[in-house]
Write an enzyme that holds these catalytic residues in place. Sequence first.
Site, PDB file in Angstrom:
ATOM      1  N   THR A 184      20.829  16.133 -97.140  1.00  0.00           N
ATOM      2  CA  THR A 184      20.354  14.841 -97.649  1.00  0.00           C
ATOM      3  C   THR A 184      19.824  14.971 -99.071  1.00  0.00           C
ATOM      4  O   THR A 184      19.737  13.977 -99.785  1.00  0.00           O
ATOM      5  CB  THR A 184      19.228  14.286 -96.756  1.00  0.00           C
ATOM      6  OG1 THR A 184      18.322  15.363 -96.481  1.00  0.00           O
ATOM      7  CG2 THR A 184      19.760  13.719 -95.465  1.00  0.00           C
ATOM      8  N   ASP A 198      15.689  23.759-101.608  1.00  0.00           N
ATOM      9  CA  ASP A 198      15.329  25.165-101.409  1.00  0.00           C
ATOM     10  C   ASP A 198      14.329  25.638-102.452  1.00  0.00           C
ATOM     11  O   ASP A 198      13.326  26.282-102.138  1.00  0.00           O
ATOM     12  CB  ASP A 198      16.585  26.048-101.492  1.00  0.00           C
ATOM     13  CG  ASP A 198      17.639  25.629-100.493  1.00  0.00           C
ATOM     14  OD1 ASP A 198      17.316  24.820 -99.598  1.00  0.00           O
ATOM     15  OD2 ASP A 198      18.780  26.092-100.616  1.00  0.00           O
TER      16      ASP A 198
HETATM   17  C1  GLA Z   1      21.671  24.510 -99.124  1.00  0.00           C
HETATM   18  C2  GLA Z   1      21.344  23.878-100.483  1.00  0.00           C
HETATM   19  C3  GLA Z   1      20.265  22.794-100.332  1.00  0.00           C
HETATM   20  C4  GLA Z   1      20.609  21.812 -99.231  1.00  0.00           C
HETATM   21  C5  GLA Z   1      21.025  22.536 -97.957  1.00  0.00           C
HETATM   22  C6  GLA Z   1      21.536  21.606 -96.895  1.00  0.00           C
HETATM   23  O1  GLA Z   1      20.572  25.230 -98.647  1.00  0.00           O
HETATM   24  O2  GLA Z   1      20.911  24.843-101.390  1.00  0.00           O
HETATM   25  O3  GLA Z   1      20.075  22.142-101.569  1.00  0.00           O
HETATM   26  O4  GLA Z   1      21.587  20.917 -99.645  1.00  0.00           O
HETATM   27  O5  GLA Z   1      22.018  23.517 -98.190  1.00  0.00           O
HETATM   28  O6  GLA Z   1      20.528  20.742 -96.479  1.00  0.00           O
END
Ligand code: GLA
Length: 383
Positions: free
Chosen positions: A33, A168
């Site tokens: 999202t 993240d």
């Molecule tokens: C990875 C990406 C995040 C996010 C997740 C899925 O971890 O780095 O930015 O999009 O996937 O939620």
Amino acid sequence: MVEKIIAVFTEKFAEQPIVFRSPGRINILGEHTDYNEGFVLPAAIDKSIYVGITKRTDNLVNLYAGDFNESFSTDTDHIKPAAIQWPNYILGVVDQLQKQGHTIGGFNLVVDGDIPIGAGLSSSAAVECAVAFALNDIFELGLSRLKMALLAQKAEHVFAGVHCGIMDQFASMFGKKDNAIKLDCRSLEYEYVPLQLTGYKIILFNTNVKHSLASSEYNTRRKQCEEGVSIIAQNHPAVNSLRDVSMAMLQDNVAGVDSLIFKRCKYVVQENQRLLGACDDLKKGDVRALGKKMFETHHGLKHDYEVSCRELDFLVNYVKNNETVAGARMVGGGFGGCTINLIKEDAVEKLVEQISEAYHKETNLTLSAYTVSIENGTSKCNS
Ligand code: GLA
């Protein structure tokens, strides 16, 4: 780990480093999202990347990665993507700082950590954040945590080629002990939500697989969502992202045009709604209601967003009708990595034993199980 970094650093570079740490993350709800300007609910965990660093008087950049037992050297006038992957998470940050007009001198750096790589727990974001924090400190750049999180994200786009959202890096930088972060990825406003999970523990089951399509499929999903937005925008010019989209708009504008794009967008719209409900569940301490939503998220990720895999599905299915498990789903980008599970405290040991055996029987692979605690974000470990 801090002592280990200092010992390795002293051996490689014959001086005492300053050590910084940045944690990995889990995500309670709100998967895929973030790059759709939606909501996420991550939390930083007790597994981190550590970076030992000293300034040099010349412009050399000497790197050593404990995990790979490998060195890499360059200088600040020649920062470009390397042929091997791990230095790019460090060089990408230097590149972003330089592009933003900061002067970075030479430095020696050792990186190591205990976040399993490729497990969907954001070890790469943790490296980027630890490095941004370390360089900001030793070169006295005066950057805020938000600025550092954003430039770490940009580093991932440019030097790792993954067009990730902000979740993240934000979680790694802004983590707070025993709290999840409800982040609005459009405004970047956030709120800490206490993780009230009385009687339950958060357990991760690592499939120990990472399928090779992970990053290319990730970028494809992002494009498919953008395509959905542009179809809707033809009739609703004010729509900029899936955040502005309702199920009715999707039905009216996309369902009859492209069924694949419809499925992808439907998952995202529903996930945003689920997340708001999950925050209410947490505030009420209703772990069962929260867990039910996690199972629903997994269902959407498997059938509509199609980013799960056989190994993840096996682990979620295994616990689905188990009374001692409130909820489970895959966590992170997908195509491997971990499932996150809310398990009754007194049932954890037995379940770990059973599921490990069943997983091995099914896949011939070894499962790893981690009990996670929720910790603070990026920090300096010594001075
Ligand atoms: C990875 C990406 C995040 C996010 C997740 C899925 O971890 O780095 O930015 O999009 O996937 O939620």
